[in-house]
Write a protein that holds these residues in place. Structure first.
Motif, short mmCIF file in Angstrom:
data_model
loop_
_atom_site.label_atom_id
_atom_site.label_comp_id
_atom_site.label_asym_id
_atom_site.label_seq_id
_atom_site.Cartn_x
_atom_site.Cartn_y
_atom_site.Cartn_z
N SER A 13 0.83 -1.22 0.00
CA SER A 13 0.00 0.00 0.00
C SER A 13 0.85 1.26 0.00
CB SER A 13 -0.90 0.00 1.23
OG SER A 13 -1.60 -1.21 1.30
N GLY A 14 1.95 1.26 -0.71
CA GLY A 14 2.81 2.44 -0.80
C GLY A 14 2.32 3.37 -1.90
N LEU A 15 3.25 4.13 -2.47
CA LEU A 15 2.92 5.15 -3.48
C LEU A 15 2.10 4.58 -4.63
CD1 LEU A 15 3.62 8.12 -4.33
CD2 LEU A 15 5.48 7.12 -5.66
N TYR A 34 -3.85 -4.60 0.84
CA TYR A 34 -3.11 -5.45 1.77
C TYR A 34 -1.70 -4.90 1.90
CZ TYR A 34 -0.26 -9.27 3.47
OH TYR A 34 0.65 -10.01 4.18
N ASP A 35 -1.11 -5.03 3.08
CA ASP A 35 0.29 -4.66 3.27
C ASP A 35 0.82 -5.45 4.46
OD1 ASP A 35 1.98 -1.94 2.22
OD2 ASP A 35 2.76 -2.91 4.02
N ILE A 36 2.12 -5.66 4.47
CA ILE A 36 2.71 -6.37 5.60
C ILE A 36 2.71 -5.48 6.84
CG2 ILE A 36 5.13 -5.73 5.16
CD1 ILE A 36 5.51 -8.93 5.58
N GLU A 37 2.72 -4.16 6.60
CA GLU A 37 2.69 -3.17 7.69
C GLU A 37 1.28 -2.62 7.83
OE1 GLU A 37 5.31 -1.84 9.43
OE2 GLU A 37 7.02 -2.72 8.37
N GLN A 40 0.84 1.05 7.23
CA GLN A 40 0.85 1.48 5.83
C GLN A 40 -0.56 1.48 5.26
OE1 GLN A 40 3.54 3.20 5.05
NE2 GLN A 40 3.82 2.18 3.10
N CYS A 93 2.39 -4.54 -5.61
CA CYS A 93 3.07 -3.23 -5.58
C CYS A 93 4.07 -3.17 -4.43
CB CYS A 93 2.07 -2.10 -5.40
SG CYS A 93 0.68 -2.13 -6.51
N PRO A 95 8.11 -3.30 -2.88
CA PRO A 95 9.34 -2.70 -3.42
C PRO A 95 10.01 -3.55 -4.52
CG PRO A 95 9.28 -2.46 -1.05
CD PRO A 95 8.14 -3.36 -1.41
N GLU A 96 10.77 -2.83 -5.37
CA GLU A 96 11.39 -3.46 -6.54
C GLU A 96 12.56 -4.35 -6.12
OE1 GLU A 96 9.98 -3.25 -9.32
OE2 GLU A 96 11.39 -3.18 -11.00
N LEU A 100 11.97 -10.58 -3.01
CA LEU A 100 10.74 -10.26 -2.28
C LEU A 100 9.52 -10.52 -3.16
CD1 LEU A 100 9.15 -9.02 0.10
CD2 LEU A 100 9.57 -6.77 -0.90
N LYS A 101 9.59 -10.05 -4.40
CA LYS A 101 8.44 -10.24 -5.30
C LYS A 101 8.21 -11.73 -5.58
CE LYS A 101 8.55 -5.70 -7.58
NZ LYS A 101 7.27 -5.02 -7.41
N SER A 121 3.51 -4.71 -10.64
CA SER A 121 3.75 -3.32 -11.08
C SER A 121 5.22 -3.08 -11.40
CB SER A 121 3.34 -2.34 -9.98
OG SER A 121 2.01 -2.52 -9.60
N PRO A 145 2.94 0.66 -14.45
CA PRO A 145 2.37 2.01 -14.59
C PRO A 145 3.47 3.06 -14.66
CG PRO A 145 2.40 1.42 -12.28
CD PRO A 145 3.07 0.28 -13.02
N ASN A 147 4.62 6.84 -13.10
CA ASN A 147 4.35 7.75 -11.99
C ASN A 147 4.12 9.18 -12.47
OD1 ASN A 147 4.08 8.02 -9.18
ND2 ASN A 147 6.07 9.03 -9.09
P1 NAI Z 1 6.74 1.86 -1.83
O1 NAI Z 1 8.00 1.62 -1.10
O2 NAI Z 1 6.12 3.22 -1.79
O3 NAI Z 1 5.63 0.82 -1.31
C1 NAI Z 1 5.87 -0.54 -1.13
C2 NAI Z 1 4.87 -1.10 -0.11
O4 NAI Z 1 5.02 -2.51 -0.07
C3 NAI Z 1 5.07 -0.56 1.31
O5 NAI Z 1 3.83 -0.09 1.81
C4 NAI Z 1 5.56 -1.80 2.08
O6 NAI Z 1 5.15 -1.81 3.44
C5 NAI Z 1 4.89 -2.92 1.29
N1 NAI Z 1 5.50 -4.23 1.48
C6 NAI Z 1 6.80 -4.55 1.66
N2 NAI Z 1 6.94 -5.89 1.80
C7 NAI Z 1 5.69 -6.42 1.70
C8 NAI Z 1 5.19 -7.75 1.77
N3 NAI Z 1 5.98 -8.79 1.97
N4 NAI Z 1 3.85 -7.92 1.63
C9 NAI Z 1 3.01 -6.86 1.44
N5 NAI Z 1 3.45 -5.59 1.37
C10 NAI Z 1 4.78 -5.38 1.50
O7 NAI Z 1 7.02 1.41 -3.34
P2 NAI Z 1 6.36 1.98 -4.68
O8 NAI Z 1 7.09 3.20 -5.13
O9 NAI Z 1 4.89 2.06 -4.49
O10 NAI Z 1 6.74 0.82 -5.73
C11 NAI Z 1 6.02 -0.39 -5.80
C12 NAI Z 1 6.31 -1.06 -7.13
O11 NAI Z 1 5.86 -0.25 -8.19
C13 NAI Z 1 7.79 -1.35 -7.39
O12 NAI Z 1 7.92 -2.58 -8.06
C14 NAI Z 1 8.18 -0.22 -8.31
O13 NAI Z 1 9.27 -0.55 -9.16
C15 NAI Z 1 6.90 -0.06 -9.12
N6 NAI Z 1 6.78 1.25 -9.75
C16 NAI Z 1 7.13 2.37 -9.03
C17 NAI Z 1 7.06 3.61 -9.64
C18 NAI Z 1 7.45 4.84 -8.87
O14 NAI Z 1 7.68 5.87 -9.50
N7 NAI Z 1 7.49 4.80 -7.55
C19 NAI Z 1 6.59 3.78 -11.03
C20 NAI Z 1 6.18 2.52 -11.66
C21 NAI Z 1 6.29 1.31 -11.02
#
Ligand code: NAI
Length: 318
Positions: A13-15, A34-37, A40, A93, A95-96, A100-101, A121, A145, A147
């Motif tokens: 549930s991040g960005l 859903y999120d592990i935190e 969040q 969604c 982290p990259e 983990l994915k 994503s 997607p 950003n």
């Molecule tokens: P983020 O760091 O903002 O959010 C990641 C979320 O995943 C956090 O809320 C974290 O608590 C949660 N998380 C971590 N481990 C977990 C688990 N085991 N189970 C459930 N939740 C878990 O990351 P963001 O920026 O939203 O990126 C997510 C994905 O989207 C990445 O793969 C990134 O490459 C991709 N993406 C990001 C863009 C960007 O500009 N930020 C643009 C396009 C794609």
């Protein structure tokens, strides 16, 4: 309120997870976050509420439902197995990070049925690495997607070699339904399409600045007040088509010249520390790199993108 055809689950549930949640709700889909935190999820629900209210006030809320109606479609869930029950689409969604994915998809693989779509994503991880060994690999796809996804509609759909054509078609249709612009990447490739184009531009921009041909600020102006003006509406291929009497005429006239210039392109830049610091100095004159200034500039960028999205809707009714 009934969801059009089953709900959607967002894992992480991040960005980006938050943006997807808003987009799916705008299309009338029930969304479970859903999120592990747990915190969040709480933060995401709060941010989404604020954002949707603001979008409604400024006339930019997507979809035909009110902000309150869309908000009532989104809920948090701290248990993955419960969240995915009966869902038709899961959008990962987290982290990259490949390991983990992979762990998340292996977990999902054990609990989903044969109908749900498992979508990542990921910005750059190859589907053949992400989905390796999964029993439900035919249902797996990357939906990448851009950003901020609420204002930039493009979504790159990238299949695993074993992804079923129906998975690509269903994801494509779903993206259209929520107002995004999906493109089919027919075969996986490093960087997909968007980042390959972006890196080609960065590469030449870097060489031109490093070689002292143009300043960093003027380089950016070439894009923002030059090429970028038309690229918001037509791509490079249609630009060729329109810049002569069609594509054939353009190639007859200009391709020798293009090849001549392309042969003068240099090697992949090293991004040496000296040049990084020089370019950074120029960037900081415009936008100092402290969190306050960077955030303010991002806000301004997103406001511009929101207005551009409005303009595109007016001039290109879908
Ligand atoms: P983020 O760091 O903002 O959010 C990641 C979320 O995943 C956090 O809320 C974290 O608590 C949660 N998380 C971590 N481990 C977990 C688990 N085991 N189970 C459930 N939740 C878990 O990351 P963001 O920026 O939203 O990126 C997510 C994905 O989207 C990445 O793969 C990134 O490459 C991709 N993406 C990001 C863009 C960007 O500009 N930020 C643009 C396009 C794609």
């Amino acid at each position: 309120m009934a969801s059009p055809a089953g709900g959607v689950v967002i894992v992480g549930s991040g960005l980006i997870g938050r943006s997807w949640a808003m987009l799916f709700a705008s299309g009338g889909f029930k969304v479970k976050l859903y999120d592990i935190e747990q915190q969040q999820i709480t933060n995401a629900l709060e941010t989404i509420r604020k954002e949707m209210k603001w979008l409604e006030q400024s006339g930019s809320l997507k979809g035909s439902l009110s902000a309150e109606q869309q908000l009532s479609l989104i809920s948090g869930c701290g248990n993955l197995a419960e969240a995915v029950e009966g869902t038709m689409h899961i959008q990962e969604c987290v982290p990259e990070n490949l390991e983990l994915k992979k762990k998340i998809f292996a977990q999902l693989d054990r609990i989903v049925d044969d109908r749900v779509i498992l979508s990542s994503s990921s910005s750059c991880l190859l589907p053949s690495k992400l989905f390796v060994g999964l029993a439900h690999v035919k249902q797996c796809i990357v939906a990448h997607p851009v950003n901020p996804p609420y204002y930039v509609p493009l979504v790159e759909l990238v299949p695993h070699p074993e992804t079923a054509p129906a998975t690509m078609d269903r994801t494509h249709a779903l993206m259209r339904k929520i107002g995004q612009t999906p493109v089919r990447v027919l075969r996986e490739i490093e960087g997909f399409v968007l980042n390959r184009l972006q890196y080609a531009i960065i590469s030449e921009a870097w060489r031109l600045v490093e070689e002292g041909i143009v300043s960093a600020n003027d380089l950016d102006l070439v894009m923002s007040d030059g090429l970028g003006m038309r690229y918001a509406f037509i791509g490079p291929l249609e630009t060729m088509h329109l810049n002569a009497e069609g594509m054939v005429s353009y190639c007859d006239r200009y391709c020798e010249g293009i090849k001549h210039v392309l042969k003068t392109f240099g090697p992949i830049p090293e991004f040496s520390r000296t040049t990084v610091e020089k370019v950074n100095q120029d960037m900081c004159m415009k936008v100092p790199d402290d969190p306050g200034h960077l955030d303010a500039r991002r806000q301004w960028r997103d406001d511009c993108l929101m207005r551009l999205a409005q303009l595109k809707r007016q001039v290109q009714p879908q």
